[in-house]
Design a protein around this motif. Structure first.
Motif, PDB file in Angstrom:
ATOM      1  N   HIS A 134       0.815  -1.214   0.000  1.00 27.98           N
ATOM      2  CA  HIS A 134       0.000   0.000   0.000  1.00 27.98           C
ATOM      3  C   HIS A 134       0.851   1.269   0.000  1.00 27.98           C
ATOM      4  O   HIS A 134       0.441   2.293  -0.544  1.00 27.98           O
ATOM      5  N   ARG A 135       2.048   1.213   0.575  1.00 27.94           N
ATOM      6  CA  ARG A 135       2.958   2.353   0.487  1.00 27.94           C
ATOM      7  C   ARG A 135       3.331   2.587  -0.976  1.00 27.94           C
ATOM      8  O   ARG A 135       3.368   3.732  -1.440  1.00 27.94           O
ATOM      9  N   ALA A 136       3.555   1.527  -1.714  1.00 24.10           N
ATOM     10  CA  ALA A 136       3.864   1.668  -3.143  1.00 24.10           C
ATOM     11  C   ALA A 136       2.695   2.304  -3.886  1.00 24.10           C
ATOM     12  O   ALA A 136       2.900   3.136  -4.781  1.00 24.10           O
ATOM     13  N   GLN A 137       1.480   1.940  -3.520  1.00 25.94           N
ATOM     14  CA  GLN A 137       0.328   2.573  -4.145  1.00 25.94           C
ATOM     15  C   GLN A 137       0.286   4.064  -3.830  1.00 25.94           C
ATOM     16  O   GLN A 137      -0.025   4.888  -4.703  1.00 25.94           O
ATOM     17  N   LEU A 138       0.615   4.419  -2.602  1.00 23.66           N
ATOM     18  CA  LEU A 138       0.672   5.837  -2.242  1.00 23.66           C
ATOM     19  C   LEU A 138       1.744   6.564  -3.059  1.00 23.66           C
ATOM     20  O   LEU A 138       1.535   7.705  -3.488  1.00 23.66           O
ATOM     21  N   TYR A 139       2.885   5.926  -3.270  1.00 27.24           N
ATOM     22  CA  TYR A 139       3.915   6.526  -4.118  1.00 27.24           C
ATOM     23  C   TYR A 139       3.359   6.795  -5.520  1.00 27.24           C
ATOM     24  O   TYR A 139       3.598   7.861  -6.101  1.00 27.24           O
ATOM     25  N   MET A 140       2.609   5.846  -6.053  1.00 25.26           N
ATOM     26  CA  MET A 140       2.021   6.034  -7.388  1.00 25.26           C
ATOM     27  C   MET A 140       1.001   7.166  -7.384  1.00 25.26           C
ATOM     28  O   MET A 140       0.986   7.997  -8.300  1.00 25.26           O
ATOM     29  N   TYR A 141       0.147   7.200  -6.376  1.00 27.39           N
ATOM     30  CA  TYR A 141      -0.839   8.281  -6.280  1.00 27.39           C
ATOM     31  C   TYR A 141      -0.137   9.634  -6.277  1.00 27.39           C
ATOM     32  O   TYR A 141      -0.525  10.550  -7.006  1.00 27.39           O
ATOM     33  N   LEU A 142       0.880   9.761  -5.449  1.00 26.21           N
ATOM     34  CA  LEU A 142       1.575  11.042  -5.336  1.00 26.21           C
ATOM     35  C   LEU A 142       2.320  11.382  -6.631  1.00 26.21           C
ATOM     36  O   LEU A 142       2.374  12.552  -7.027  1.00 26.21           O
ATOM     37  N   ALA A 143       2.847  10.384  -7.311  1.00 28.88           N
ATOM     38  CA  ALA A 143       3.488  10.622  -8.611  1.00 28.88           C
ATOM     39  C   ALA A 143       2.458  11.142  -9.613  1.00 28.88           C
ATOM     40  O   ALA A 143       2.744  12.072 -10.378  1.00 28.88           O
ATOM     41  N   MET A 144       1.265  10.577  -9.596  1.00 28.81           N
ATOM     42  CA  MET A 144       0.204  11.036 -10.497  1.00 28.81           C
ATOM     43  C   MET A 144      -0.180  12.482 -10.194  1.00 28.81           C
ATOM     44  O   MET A 144      -0.585  13.220 -11.100  1.00 28.81           O
ATOM     45  N   LEU A 145      -0.042  12.867  -8.934  1.00 32.05           N
ATOM     46  CA  LEU A 145      -0.352  14.241  -8.523  1.00 32.05           C
ATOM     47  C   LEU A 145       0.858  15.164  -8.641  1.00 32.05           C
ATOM     48  O   LEU A 145       0.785  16.337  -8.276  1.00 32.05           O
ATOM     49  N   GLU A 146       1.969  14.621  -9.119  1.00 33.93           N
ATOM     50  CA  GLU A 146       3.226  15.360  -9.289  1.00 33.93           C
ATOM     51  C   GLU A 146       3.742  15.951  -7.981  1.00 33.93           C
ATOM     52  O   GLU A 146       4.263  17.067  -7.930  1.00 33.93           O
ATOM     53  N   ILE A 147       3.600  15.158  -6.920  1.00 33.10           N
ATOM     54  CA  ILE A 147       4.123  15.534  -5.606  1.00 33.10           C
ATOM     55  C   ILE A 147       5.451  14.820  -5.406  1.00 33.10           C
ATOM     56  O   ILE A 147       5.530  13.593  -5.545  1.00 33.10           O
ATOM     57  N   LYS A 148       6.488  15.581  -5.111  1.00 34.37           N
ATOM     58  CA  LYS A 148       7.824  15.006  -4.905  1.00 34.37           C
ATOM     59  C   LYS A 148       7.808  14.118  -3.662  1.00 34.37           C
ATOM     60  O   LYS A 148       7.326  14.521  -2.601  1.00 34.37           O
ATOM     61  N   THR A 149       8.335  12.919  -3.814  1.00 33.64           N
ATOM     62  CA  THR A 149       8.355  11.949  -2.717  1.00 33.64           C
ATOM     63  C   THR A 149       9.791  11.633  -2.328  1.00 33.64           C
ATOM     64  O   THR A 149      10.711  11.763  -3.133  1.00 33.64           O
ATOM     65  N   PRO A 150       9.974  11.196  -1.087  1.00 36.82           N
ATOM     66  CA  PRO A 150      11.335  10.860  -0.641  1.00 36.82           C
ATOM     67  C   PRO A 150      11.775   9.521  -1.230  1.00 36.82           C
ATOM     68  O   PRO A 150      10.956   8.621  -1.444  1.00 36.82           O
ATOM     69  N   PRO A 151      13.073   9.369  -1.498  1.00 34.43           N
ATOM     70  CA  PRO A 151      13.553   8.055  -1.930  1.00 34.43           C
ATOM     71  C   PRO A 151      13.400   7.060  -0.788  1.00 34.43           C
ATOM     72  O   PRO A 151      13.469   7.431   0.384  1.00 34.43           O
ATOM     73  N   ILE A 152      13.194   5.825  -1.130  1.00 35.94           N
ATOM     74  CA  ILE A 152      12.954   4.803  -0.101  1.00 35.94           C
ATOM     75  C   ILE A 152      14.212   4.530   0.720  1.00 35.94           C
ATOM     76  O   ILE A 152      14.156   4.414   1.932  1.00 35.94           O
ATOM     77  N   PHE A 153      15.357   4.426   0.059  1.00 37.52           N
ATOM     78  CA  PHE A 153      16.591   4.035   0.754  1.00 37.52           C
ATOM     79  C   PHE A 153      17.692   5.080   0.691  1.00 37.52           C
ATOM     80  O   PHE A 153      18.860   4.755   0.745  1.00 37.52           O
ATOM     81  N   GLY A 154      17.338   6.350   0.552  1.00 38.43           N
ATOM     82  CA  GLY A 154      18.336   7.401   0.623  1.00 38.43           C
ATOM     83  C   GLY A 154      18.673   8.064  -0.697  1.00 38.43           C
ATOM     84  O   GLY A 154      18.892   9.261  -0.738  1.00 38.43           O
TER      85      GLY A 154
END
Length: 173
Positions: A134-154
């Motif tokens: 579900h975290r991956a789904q949230l990453y996709m949602y935010l990408a669709m909204l063009e919201i910058k997300t943090p990298p998973i491992f740095g």
């Protein structure tokens, strides 16, 4: 890999949760009710679902009780702050339940909502897989909204690629 103790699991699960928390920190309040299609989970639904399943299905079954998951609607929490608070509160309750389990409890069978018997430590691994899914789904949602997300491992994949590995060097030297 077998989970030998609740402490070892909770240490690992804390690292999974920290990565989820970093993602939640960048979600603006005005996108909580956004979804990509009618009838699909909203951003807030995704967060409430992770929390509600964690506490009401996984933790209950780890403790030898039946699932009490009934959904992830706005009645559980509405608005960004309330949703994040609910997410954290359900996690704290789950951690307390897991922390009360003994090494022997990890070896007994838990009964899933589908009425399957599974060794509890194996079922605990499913908890982390569920959150990561579900975290991956949230990453996709935010990408669709063009919201910058943090990298998973740095580092992002672009940052790793920019380091210029040519294939000629052995990383193990």
């Amino acid at each position: 890999m077998e989970i030998p103790t609740t402490a070892s699991f909770l240490d690992y699960y804390d690292k999974v949760r920290q990565r989820t928390e970093r993602l939640l920190a960048v979600i603006p309040p005005d996108v909580m009710d956004w979804t990509f299609a009618p009838g699909k989970f909203t951003v807030a639904d995704q967060i409430r679902h992770i929390a509600a399943i964690e506490r009401n299905m996984f933790a209950e079954t780890f403790a030898g009780r039946p699932s009490r998951y009934t959904g992830c609607g706005k009645e559980l929490a509405d608005g960004r702050d309330a949703v994040i608070d609910y997410f954290r509160r359900m996690h704290a309750e789950t951690v307390a339940i897991i922390g009360s389990l003994t090494s022997g409890d990890l070896q007994r069978k838990s009964i899933t909502p589908g009425n399957a018997a599974i060794t509890t430590w194996k079922w605990m691994r499913s908890l982390t897989e569920h959150e990561i899914h579900h975290r991956a789904q949230l990453y996709m949602y935010l990408a669709m909204l063009e919201i910058k997300t943090p990298p998973i491992f740095g580092l992002t994949s672009e940052e790793v690629a920019a380091q210029g590995y040519t294939g000629d060097e052995s990383p193990l030297r």
